[in-house]
Scaffold this motif. Structure first.
Motif, PDB file in Angstrom:
ATOM      1  N   ILE A   1     -32.150  22.740   4.239  1.00 50.67           N
ATOM      2  CA  ILE A   1     -32.989  23.948   4.273  1.00 50.67           C
ATOM      3  C   ILE A   1     -33.618  24.113   5.659  1.00 50.67           C
ATOM      4  N   LYS A   2     -34.118  22.983   6.180  1.00 49.93           N
ATOM      5  CA  LYS A   2     -34.744  23.020   7.504  1.00 49.93           C
ATOM      6  C   LYS A   2     -33.733  23.477   8.561  1.00 49.93           C
ATOM      7  N   SER A   3     -32.530  22.916   8.497  1.00 53.40           N
ATOM      8  CA  SER A   3     -31.510  23.254   9.493  1.00 53.40           C
ATOM      9  C   SER A   3     -31.054  24.698   9.329  1.00 53.40           C
ATOM     10  N   TYR A   4     -30.923  25.126   8.071  1.00 57.24           N
ATOM     11  CA  TYR A   4     -30.514  26.507   7.819  1.00 57.24           C
ATOM     12  C   TYR A   4     -31.529  27.476   8.424  1.00 57.24           C
ATOM     13  N   ARG A   5     -32.816  27.182   8.175  1.00 58.25           N
ATOM     14  CA  ARG A   5     -33.856  28.060   8.714  1.00 58.25           C
ATOM     15  C   ARG A   5     -33.868  28.023  10.243  1.00 58.25           C
ATOM     16  N   ALA A   6     -33.696  26.835  10.802  1.00 58.79           N
ATOM     17  CA  ALA A   6     -33.647  26.713  12.264  1.00 58.79           C
ATOM     18  C   ALA A   6     -32.468  27.511  12.814  1.00 58.79           C
ATOM     19  N   GLY A   7     -31.314  27.364  12.134  1.00 59.91           N
ATOM     20  CA  GLY A   7     -30.119  28.090  12.573  1.00 59.91           C
ATOM     21  C   GLY A   7     -30.322  29.596  12.570  1.00 59.91           C
TER      22      GLY A   7
ATOM     23  N   PRO B   1     -31.653  25.164  18.009  1.00 57.22           N
ATOM     24  CA  PRO B   1     -30.500  24.251  17.966  1.00 57.22           C
ATOM     25  C   PRO B   1     -30.506  23.420  16.676  1.00 57.22           C
ATOM     26  N   VAL B   2     -29.340  23.233  16.079  1.00 55.54           N
ATOM     27  CA  VAL B   2     -29.218  22.326  14.923  1.00 55.54           C
ATOM     28  C   VAL B   2     -28.118  21.318  15.210  1.00 55.54           C
ATOM     29  N   LEU B   3     -28.134  20.217  14.457  1.00 58.47           N
ATOM     30  CA  LEU B   3     -27.198  19.136  14.734  1.00 58.47           C
ATOM     31  C   LEU B   3     -25.808  19.464  14.184  1.00 58.47           C
ATOM     32  N   PRO B   4     -24.775  18.785  14.715  1.00 55.53           N
ATOM     33  CA  PRO B   4     -23.384  19.204  14.438  1.00 55.53           C
ATOM     34  C   PRO B   4     -23.030  19.355  12.960  1.00 55.53           C
ATOM     35  N   SER B   5     -23.429  18.397  12.104  1.00 58.42           N
ATOM     36  CA  SER B   5     -22.924  18.418  10.724  1.00 58.42           C
ATOM     37  C   SER B   5     -23.438  19.599   9.917  1.00 58.42           C
ATOM     38  N   VAL B   6     -24.483  20.296  10.412  1.00 57.77           N
ATOM     39  CA  VAL B   6     -25.029  21.412   9.637  1.00 57.77           C
ATOM     40  C   VAL B   6     -24.937  22.751  10.360  1.00 57.77           C
ATOM     41  N   MET B   7     -24.226  22.764  11.494  1.00 59.73           N
ATOM     42  CA  MET B   7     -24.058  24.019  12.220  1.00 59.73           C
ATOM     43  C   MET B   7     -23.382  25.086  11.381  1.00 59.73           C
ATOM     44  N   TYR B   8     -22.473  24.650  10.489  1.00 59.54           N
ATOM     45  CA  TYR B   8     -21.694  25.611   9.707  1.00 59.54           C
ATOM     46  C   TYR B   8     -22.569  26.458   8.786  1.00 59.54           C
ATOM     47  N   LEU B   9     -23.798  25.999   8.511  1.00 59.96           N
ATOM     48  CA  LEU B   9     -24.636  26.731   7.562  1.00 59.96           C
ATOM     49  C   LEU B   9     -24.915  28.153   8.033  1.00 59.96           C
ATOM     50  N   THR B  10     -25.006  28.317   9.348  1.00 56.96           N
ATOM     51  CA  THR B  10     -25.285  29.661   9.856  1.00 56.96           C
ATOM     52  C   THR B  10     -24.222  30.153  10.841  1.00 56.96           C
ATOM     53  N   ALA B  11     -23.210  29.295  11.095  1.00 54.85           N
ATOM     54  CA  ALA B  11     -22.151  29.708  12.020  1.00 54.85           C
ATOM     55  C   ALA B  11     -21.136  30.565  11.284  1.00 54.85           C
ATOM     56  N   PRO B  12     -20.537  31.538  11.968  1.00 58.70           N
ATOM     57  CA  PRO B  12     -19.561  32.384  11.286  1.00 58.70           C
ATOM     58  C   PRO B  12     -18.327  31.578  10.875  1.00 58.70           C
ATOM     59  N   SER B  13     -17.705  31.990   9.809  1.00 58.03           N
ATOM     60  CA  SER B  13     -16.556  31.256   9.282  1.00 58.03           C
ATOM     61  C   SER B  13     -15.285  31.576  10.056  1.00 58.03           C
TER      62      SER B  13
ATOM     63  N   PHE C   1     -14.824  25.148   1.118  1.00 52.52           N
ATOM     64  CA  PHE C   1     -15.959  24.250   0.891  1.00 52.52           C
ATOM     65  C   PHE C   1     -17.143  24.643   1.762  1.00 52.52           C
ATOM     66  N   ARG C   2     -16.833  24.872   3.034  1.00 48.26           N
ATOM     67  CA  ARG C   2     -17.864  25.186   4.007  1.00 48.26           C
ATOM     68  C   ARG C   2     -18.592  26.471   3.591  1.00 48.26           C
ATOM     69  N   ILE C   3     -17.792  27.475   3.197  1.00 44.63           N
ATOM     70  CA  ILE C   3     -18.385  28.764   2.827  1.00 44.63           C
ATOM     71  C   ILE C   3     -19.208  28.629   1.542  1.00 44.63           C
ATOM     72  N   SER C   4     -18.656  27.896   0.565  1.00 47.04           N
ATOM     73  CA  SER C   4     -19.384  27.733  -0.697  1.00 47.04           C
ATOM     74  C   SER C   4     -20.687  26.980  -0.477  1.00 47.04           C
ATOM     75  N   SER C   5     -20.604  25.931   0.330  1.00 55.90           N
ATOM     76  CA  SER C   5     -21.801  25.132   0.575  1.00 55.90           C
ATOM     77  C   SER C   5     -22.841  25.957   1.337  1.00 55.90           C
TER      78      SER C   5
ATOM     79  N   LEU D   1     -23.048  19.439  -2.839  1.00 56.42           N
ATOM     80  CA  LEU D   1     -21.909  20.216  -2.345  1.00 56.42           C
ATOM     81  C   LEU D   1     -21.714  19.998  -0.838  1.00 56.42           C
ATOM     82  N   HIS D   2     -22.818  19.959  -0.107  1.00 57.64           N
ATOM     83  CA  HIS D   2     -22.726  19.679   1.328  1.00 57.64           C
ATOM     84  C   HIS D   2     -22.125  18.291   1.569  1.00 57.64           C
ATOM     85  N   SER D   3     -22.596  17.318   0.817  1.00 55.14           N
ATOM     86  CA  SER D   3     -22.101  15.951   1.010  1.00 55.14           C
ATOM     87  C   SER D   3     -20.629  15.859   0.649  1.00 55.14           C
TER      88      SER D   3
END
Lengths: 591, 591
Positions: free
Chosen positions: A445-451, A456-468, A485-489, A527-529
């Motif tokens: 949640i923190k990374s999503y909001r930061a994104g 800046p967010v760390l690599p493993s959670v960049m996909y939360l707000t990066a375009p698919s 998976f990435r989109i669903s998560s 789901l993320h894990s």
């Protein structure tokens, strides 16, 4: 009367099955062990230990009383220690082999040789190490690690045992003020250990500084009687691991020298003043290491279970696939394949993710040595995520394998019951899974909001707000499944974050709102894990140095793993993913 | 230092929780027992037994060796038998109470007093009953039921033990031709029983007539030594139920009189001619009764587990919901509620479906007495479905409750480990669940096809081809949720049937096609069975005679059950149901 099989036929049948194998088993074994040399070394150690008749049980341990079980395991573990020492085999090296299979259902010295030794090494200062490590190595001191209490486990800050500094005598007074403050669970404490590292709330100069570690002698080194002011005993039989003497411990104003506080990080000086550690985050290291060790052991236990159940399914013949025809191997039944194959895939998924976390740990350690602690939270979160998923997956997988063997899986001699009872506890210890997953969710949640805010967010959670990048992958390719998976998560995190906001507007309190959304937040974390594990499985398989045949079988397993977890989570995928309604199509590929 | 609780505080806390109860607990207890009189009678019997100091264990059974555990349970069970006889309490009446809780982890006489007694009553002819029943009632004969072999369990036709009629001596020769033909599992066989009902392939006049039951003396009634030609022993420790001496049994051309064949249904005459039974389907009755008994016991074991875990969650305080505030009861955490509440609902869902199957059984029995066996297949299928779902649900529920108690759920003294180990075996015995679910699926596909062709189908499966009444129910009403279940289940059957047809076109063999679709078929059976349970739960709650307050809490549980199982199966619902994308809306109702 149809022609039926006896033991020799089973052996023949297994030989025939093995002869059909499409790849070089030795090559895959080497991958599993981490390299050819490691396979060779493992076998050498295993042969040395397992061929020793001293490890033979007179009767199977399951027949013994609780007391005799312990006595028998003490006999074996002391012999094991001596033998490993004689052959200069370090314990850490032995622990990656299967030599502990000569010990059954636990080991009274495991906490002494692992957690106690590790904690001394990482928490004691050089002078203290000089004082205690040699004694521990000679087993003059047998230690345990006393943290969990009846009243508090995962929530360490809630511990109630107190260590109050008395500046007059320059001692700490250890005390257990309530029933719930009783130390509860330490392995080896009930009968074996004579010392412990005790976590207690440190009080000095009238102030509490939170839980700190202390070296505490509990029993007389010669008579093994508990010392005055120390009350201890065994906590009694459990679902499994019963040859380990888990114990309880209470202190009645028990005094220890100031210098028994483990002072590598924090210190209390002679005048009672408290010196805080320089780097608060450095203690992450041991925790990450311990969790990755759990992930590894989960993978190995699940590997044992799928091996037993698959062999059984190859020699067990039952019922009629076609009426009037001979009874087929039960492995022929699709329902049996569905029970076993995803868990064979799971063994590798867990193994490869553990390796990836270990690699990351090495990178992080290198960064830290250059003063960069930026990646530490990501490492911590990934170790939480992997510990939670692998403990659940392996426990459920072992149980599925056990049940796939019908009644025979219920008998102790199948080996499956003890695999189950010794694995299910990993769901609880070293951080209860729900608590760990909520930590992962908090990070998401923190990374999503930061994104969203462009921070800046760390690599493993960049996909939360990066375009698919969905449109680039061929439909139903492995890459497309990973993208799904990435989109669903990402969507689930987005959906849950909105809900959290709505709930916050209702409650006007973040913590209540968080609690009201916590089931959904756990789903996000899972789901993320899972996405992470799928991604690591696929990238490992794609980059692994292996023959075509081994790579091909690993690719099949990886594909199965992806499809299996998409169908298990199909609700999350159908609600959002561009591969809408994939289930029937995917299911058709199961032939 | 925060103020912490000791034991008295826990008691107080539970009292406060109970004081907040919105309904009359006694009223719900009566519903659970099946009526006020049954509650009173249950308590009377429980008091009689549980207050008797002879049932006290000197040490908890978990500390004992395998042998001492057995000896201790034999002591208690024989005392129990005597005591029940003294007070004229029939065993069947005692078995619905909790008196068996004085026996721990099994009972060496349970097969003697239940299956053996039932089998004698239903399989022996009147003359045979005269001969053996009085001896069994006096425990001169202690019997077991020997059907399962090492090589065959659920697939009874595959049994290998032979009973060949020798017309010269007018005897049957019992023989175990292979290792896999060894009888394996019978409770009480290892040490306790001196006789058994043995299922063996009947051969006479050179022809095999399939498995038939025989009364066989195994041990000398005076010395208890096994008789010549009989080889038997114990099969060894298991995951649970270890005070029951499960055994193995082999015959070496062991001769028994012709009149030891249980001849109520089939007969072999003196000249060796075989007389087949009039009604082949009548043996369904016992099987249905046994399965419903399993369903009932699952419901009770799950009830114990949720009670333990809920009480624990009310007195356990942990972590911080709001930083700096006192640690809340863990029951305050949504994640903990999510672990426990659906399983509280499940207890009633299982209980009410069991009652509904029992009611149907009474109707069917009444029809049969009028010569109408039409409803028998439906009863059989429903008993399969309920046994499969309730054994899975209760096993998973107990394990979830156990894990919800953290480390304390791992300790034997919590009671949870033995609840788990004694329940998980219900997944396997009396028909392995996957096999049962495939029988349900076969019935679904058959009924669906019959419905399509306009042929008559039985009530529980009419919905598969009947038009939906969805539009009549208000959206998200309980009725609408049930309709959504009906539509999803009907759609899944339809989808799977099409797939079966496509597969048949590819394979040109129904059985191979069936196998290739069997994972999907199991899903059909599960969803249909879940629909049945949801429907029975709702209709029971709507028609139950209860106060408004009790009805209201049952309605809440039913609603939770429906929503929980829809979200668990959301993929099946999202693909087809008119309540598309319901998850977020439904989830919002969780406050």
């Amino acid at each position: 009367m149809s022609e039926k099989k006896d033991l020799q036929d089973c052996v023949e049948e297994l030989r025939r099955e093995r002869a059909q194998c499409s790849f070089d088993v030795e090559e895959l074994t080497n991958i599993f062990d981490g390299g050819k040399e490691l396979t060779a070394r493992r076998r050498e150690i295993e042969h040395l230990i397992c061929s020793d008749p001293a490890f033979k049980d007179e009767v199977p341990p399951e027949y013994l009383s609780h007391e005799d079980l312990y006595t028998n395991e003490v006999r074996k573990v002391t012999h094991l220690m001596r033998k490993l020492a004689e052959h200069n085999i370090p314990l850490r090296e032995a622990s990656i082999t299967q030599v502990h299979s000569v010990l059954r259902d636990g080991n009274p010295l495991i906490v002494h040789t692992s957690m106690f030794a590790n904690a001394l090494a990482s928490l004691a200062n050089p002078k203290q190490q000089q004082q205690w490590v040699p004694l521990a190595e000679k087993n003059r001191i047998i230690g345990t690690y006393a943290q969990t209490e009846i009243g508090h486990g995962t929530f360490v800050r809630g511990l109630e045992t107190t260590a109050i500094f008395d500046p007059e005598t320059k001692e700490f007074v250890l005390h257990s003020p309530t029933i719930t403050s009783t130390k509860w669970w330490p392995g080896g404490l009930g009968k074996t250990a004579n010392a412990a590292i005790v976590m207690a709330q440190l009080y000095t100069q009238g102030k509490c500084y939170g839980p700190h570690p202390f070296f505490v002698q509990l029993r007389d080194f010669d008579t093994h009687h508990s010392l005055p002011g120390v009350i201890l005993g065994e906590i009694g039989p459990r679902l499994g691991i019963n040859s380990q003497d888990n114990g309880y411990l209470r202190f009645d104003h028990y005094r220890i020298p100031r210098t028994n506080m483990l002072m590598r990080h924090s210190q209390v000086l002679e005048d009672g003043s408290y010196v805080k550690p320089i780097h608060n985050k450095l203690s992450y290291g041991t925790m990450v290491w311990t969790r990755v060790a759990i992930v590894h052991s989960c993978s190995k236990k699940l590997a044992c279970a799928v091996t037993i159940a698959t062999r059984y399914s190859a020699v067990r013949h039952q019922s009629e696939l076609v009426p009037g025809k001979p009874e087929p191997q039960i492995l022929e039944y699709q329902t049996q394949q569905y029970k076993l194959l995803p868990h064979i895939a799971s063994v590798f998924a867990i193994l490869f993710s553990a390796s990836s976390v270990l690699r990351m740990q090495r990178n992080v350690a290198a960064s830290i040595s250059k003063g960069n602690v930026e990646l530490l939270p990501e490492l911590h979160i990934l170790s939480c995520a992997m510990k939670a998923l692998s403990s659940q997956d392996s426990t459920q997988g072992i149980e599925t394998c056990r049940l796939a063997c019908g009644g025979h899986g219920y008998i102790a001699s199948s080996g499956l019951p003890s695999l189950y009872t010794s694995t299910t506890c990993t769901i609880t210890y070293e951080g209860e899974n729900t608590v760990l997953l909520l930590q992962v969710a908090r990070y998401l949640i923190k990374s999503y909001r930061a994104g969203l805010e462009g921070l800046p967010v760390l690599p493993s959670v960049m996909y939360l707000t990066a375009p698919s990048a969905m449109h680039q992958s061929p439909p139903l390719s492995n890459q497309a499944l990973i993208e799904a998976f990435r989109i669903s998560s990402a969507n689930l995190v987005k959906e849950t974050e909105s809900r959290l906001c709505r709930q916050f507007n209702l409650e006007q309190n973040f913590h209540y709102a968080w609690n009201r959304c916590s089931v959904a937040l756990v789903h996000c974390a899972e789901l993320h894990s899972r996405y992470y594990m799928c991604e690591k499985f696929l990238s490992t398989v794609e980059s692994i140095r292996a023959s075509d045949r081994v790579r091909s079988v690993l690719q099949d397993l990886c594909r199965l793993y992806l499809i299996h977890h998409i169908t298990l989570n199909q609700g999350h995928f159908l609600r959002v993913s561009p591969c809408s309604s994939p289930a029937p199509v995917l299911l058709e590929t199961d032939r």
